[in-house]
Design an enzyme around this catalytic site. Structure first.
Site, PDB file in Angstrom:
ATOM      1  N   HIS A 299       0.794  -1.230   0.000  1.00 29.72           N
ATOM      2  CA  HIS A 299       0.000   0.000   0.000  1.00 29.72           C
ATOM      3  C   HIS A 299       0.820   1.270   0.000  1.00 29.72           C
ATOM      4  CE1 HIS A 299      -3.674  -2.211   0.321  1.00 29.72           C
ATOM      5  NE2 HIS A 299      -3.154  -2.891   1.328  1.00 29.72           N
TER       6      HIS A 299
ATOM      7  N   ALA B  11      -5.464 -10.912  18.923  1.00 31.57           N
ATOM      8  CA  ALA B  11      -5.520  -9.453  18.847  1.00 31.57           C
ATOM      9  C   ALA B  11      -4.195  -8.850  18.397  1.00 31.57           C
ATOM     10  CB  ALA B  11      -5.906  -8.882  20.213  1.00 31.57           C
TER      11      ALA B  11
ATOM     12  N   ALA C 285      -1.474 -13.579  19.764  1.00 30.31           N
ATOM     13  CA  ALA C 285      -1.671 -12.132  19.759  1.00 30.31           C
ATOM     14  C   ALA C 285      -0.366 -11.410  19.439  1.00 30.31           C
ATOM     15  CB  ALA C 285      -2.201 -11.682  21.119  1.00 30.31           C
TER      16      ALA C 285
END
Length: 130
Positions: free
Chosen positions: A50, A85, A103
């Site tokens: 990106h 997470a 996580a």
């Protein structure tokens, strides 16, 4: 949750009974999430950098504000995966069916089915009992 398609031909598919909490999914090409996948809070799943990585003087794509021309590679998250997470799943990765990602992991390589993996970079640390 933020779902962002960055190309008219981009595909984002999310299977049935999947749960996503306050995460970002961003696609230029294809992000495919299987059935019964659980994605923890604050995760990022992306099939592209990106941004322009390379610079070649003042006329580079980055300096001109143009989008990345870097290669994009599909992301596949198979059925029954759990992603902890704050994990990041990078372009070109497949996470195999039944795997668990710890996580805060950065997944930059494929994870085999029924694997427990964690870390930065994310590496296998065990197997899921079937």
């Amino acid at each position: 949750m933020i779902i962002k398609s960055l190309s008219p031909s981009a595909r984002i598919a999310i299977g049935p009974e999947s749960g996503i909490t306050s995460s970002t999914i961003s696609a230029v090409v294809d992000v495919s999430i299987g059935a019964r996948v659980l994605i923890g809070s604050g995760c990022i799943i992306t099939d592209s950098d990106h941004h322009v990585v390379r610079t070649q003087g003042g006329n580079s794509r980055r300096h001109l504000g143009l989008p990345a021309a870097e290669p994009h590679h599909a992301v596949r998250i198979e059925d029954d995966v759990f992603i902890g997470a704050r994990s990041i799943v990078l372009k070109g990765v497949t996470i195999g069916r039944g795997s668990v990602i710890g996580a805060g992991s950065v997944v930059s390589r494929d994870i085999a089915p029924n694997t427990i993996a964690a870390g930065n970079p994310c590496v296998p640390v065990g197997k899921v009992d079937e």
